[in-house]
Design a protein around this motif. Sequence first.
Motif, PDB file in Angstrom:
ATOM      1  N   LEU A 150      -4.206  13.101  -1.451  1.00 19.73           N
ATOM      2  CA  LEU A 150      -3.628  12.075  -0.836  1.00 19.73           C
ATOM      3  C   LEU A 150      -3.316  12.358   0.669  1.00 19.73           C
ATOM      4  N   ASP A 180      -7.784   9.056   2.498  1.00 18.88           N
ATOM      5  CA  ASP A 180      -7.305   7.547   2.421  1.00 18.88           C
ATOM      6  C   ASP A 180      -8.148   6.675   1.420  1.00 18.88           C
ATOM      7  N   GLN A 183      -7.417   1.561  -2.443  1.00 24.38           N
ATOM      8  CA  GLN A 183      -6.500   1.168  -3.376  1.00 24.38           C
ATOM      9  C   GLN A 183      -7.096  -0.143  -4.102  1.00 24.38           C
ATOM     10  N   ASN A 229      -1.086   3.344  -9.492  1.00 33.79           N
ATOM     11  CA  ASN A 229      -0.424   4.292  -8.659  1.00 33.79           C
ATOM     12  C   ASN A 229       1.258   3.957  -9.028  1.00 33.79           C
ATOM     13  N   LYS A 243       4.212  10.165  -1.453  1.00 32.57           N
ATOM     14  CA  LYS A 243       2.962   9.932  -1.082  1.00 32.57           C
ATOM     15  C   LYS A 243       2.635   8.403  -1.666  1.00 32.57           C
ATOM     16  N   LEU A 244       2.551   8.596  -3.057  1.00 28.88           N
ATOM     17  CA  LEU A 244       2.137   7.125  -3.510  1.00 28.88           C
ATOM     18  C   LEU A 244       2.960   5.907  -3.316  1.00 28.88           C
ATOM     19  N   GLU A 272       4.548   5.356  -0.343  1.00 29.72           N
ATOM     20  CA  GLU A 272       4.433   5.141   0.973  1.00 29.72           C
ATOM     21  C   GLU A 272       3.023   4.354   0.966  1.00 29.72           C
ATOM     22  N   LYS A 273       1.921   4.544   0.141  1.00 24.83           N
ATOM     23  CA  LYS A 273       0.978   4.025   0.141  1.00 24.83           C
ATOM     24  C   LYS A 273       0.938   2.589  -0.371  1.00 24.83           C
ATOM     25  N   GLN A 274       1.878   2.158  -0.998  1.00 32.68           N
ATOM     26  CA  GLN A 274       2.125   0.597  -1.455  1.00 32.68           C
ATOM     27  C   GLN A 274       3.065   0.063  -0.576  1.00 32.68           C
ATOM     28  N   ASN A 275       3.442   0.886   0.763  1.00 31.52           N
ATOM     29  CA  ASN A 275       4.335   0.075   1.751  1.00 31.52           C
ATOM     30  C   ASN A 275       5.840   0.069   1.350  1.00 31.52           C
TER      31      ASN A 275
END
Length: 489
Positions: free
Chosen positions: A328, A332, A335, A379, A458-459, A461-464
């Motif tokens: 992570l 990058d 997704q 996620n 981390k996950l 934040e990756k989903q905004n």
Amino acid sequence: MRVSLKLKISLALAIILLLTVGVLSKFVLHGIERYQIQTVEKHLLQQSEMAQRYISQNYLTEDERIPPGNFMHQRGQRLAMYLSMLSGMEVVLYDSKGSLVGNSMPLSNEAKGVSDTLHYAIQGKIAYQTLGNSLTYFSPLQIENKMMCIIEFHYSLKNNHDFLNITKHLFLTVGIIVFIVGFVVGYIYFYKIALIISKLQIASNHIHSGHFLDKPPVVRRDELGELSQDIFNMSNSIKQNLNNMNLEKQKLELAVQKLQVLEQQQKQFIGNISHEFKTPLTSIKAYVDLLSMYPDDPMLIEDAVQNISKQTDRLYEMVEKVLRLSALEKYDFEQQSQPIEMKDILTDICNSMRGKAAKYNLKIHTKLVSAVIWADRENLIHIFVNLIDNAIKYNELNGTIWIDSFVDNDFLIIDVKNTGNMVSKDLQKKIFDPFFTVNMERSREFSGTGLGLTIVRKLTEKQNGTVILHRSDRQGTVFRLRFPIYHAL
């Protein structure tokens, strides 16, 4: 001896071009050579498999079954001749002890210096050696899991070597041409640049002697023009330049401080992971030592199996989470984002976790609203399974877990709450740090790694989205997640 700048730069350009061609040729030649080796190995392996099928078919269809050694001594020469015709190569057959039983070219000189390679093949290993333009390949052939014989192929590498030599000569020719052309073109171009640099040098000497400029020495729309403008500005704003130097010094000091913090975090991470790995390994080693001392104790064996299995599972989970966390942070990943109805997915996750909660006399309650977000389904499952799993691990006896959601200003808010012990204020800031656990004994009881919440952040934040420890008091601990609501166009 003074060497002109244009000559130095031209020579440097030519050398860089030559080095580029040299490095490129090295990689290309290495790639060609590796491809040739892989192709030869694959071809010889296919020939070995074909030979094994043919010899097996002949052996198994014999009217009277005889020992493999006798069979090879009786049929070896004929088999070698036939396999040579099929493969187009010289074929030599040996029995399982390394004795010659067949040679497709009996009049040729026997290969020298292959005894060591043959010895590896007798041990059931594929082996080969090269000498000049020839490759000698040995492969053990088995029937019914027993050594039948060893087959030796003689493969010619002459075409491969010729192709490599031609490619080397081509790169050498291209390198010489590139060097010459690069030097000539560079010299012509940098001669003009050198004239401009001379004008800038004269302007710099004027400033040094106290004669400031009334206009830029060179007007161009490139980096040299910008340099000329900078020299002109320097003559009128020395004080400003000094201030800029002090500002740059502060920036460097700040950068050094950040590097020191990063270095300290790296050392702490390495220390934590070393400690976490050492604990289960020490336990496993202790049981191994006990088993070596008391190998006939059934109770010890049962206890050792359970504990070693538990510690192994802990190590496996720790490695999995460390690898996921590292991926992570470093990569990058793409997704598979899509519109997700959060009420449905949270209901499914809670239903799947109720069985584990019931084992510890815990109840899961939900109060969910319908809302759609744009996110990766897998996620999201990982995020909420981790949070609910933590709520189970760190809950009190006969406790409760609440999963609530509501909409606030075009954002979906999800709270995960349990009735466990409160987290003190000084520990709340570290709750998302790698390998941090509030209750070390409880964490080890449930094989915790201290990486779950780090991965959750981390996950998320990756989903905004965002995740925080909303509060922790006597009423319980609440983690709050916030995601933007998705509106279809």
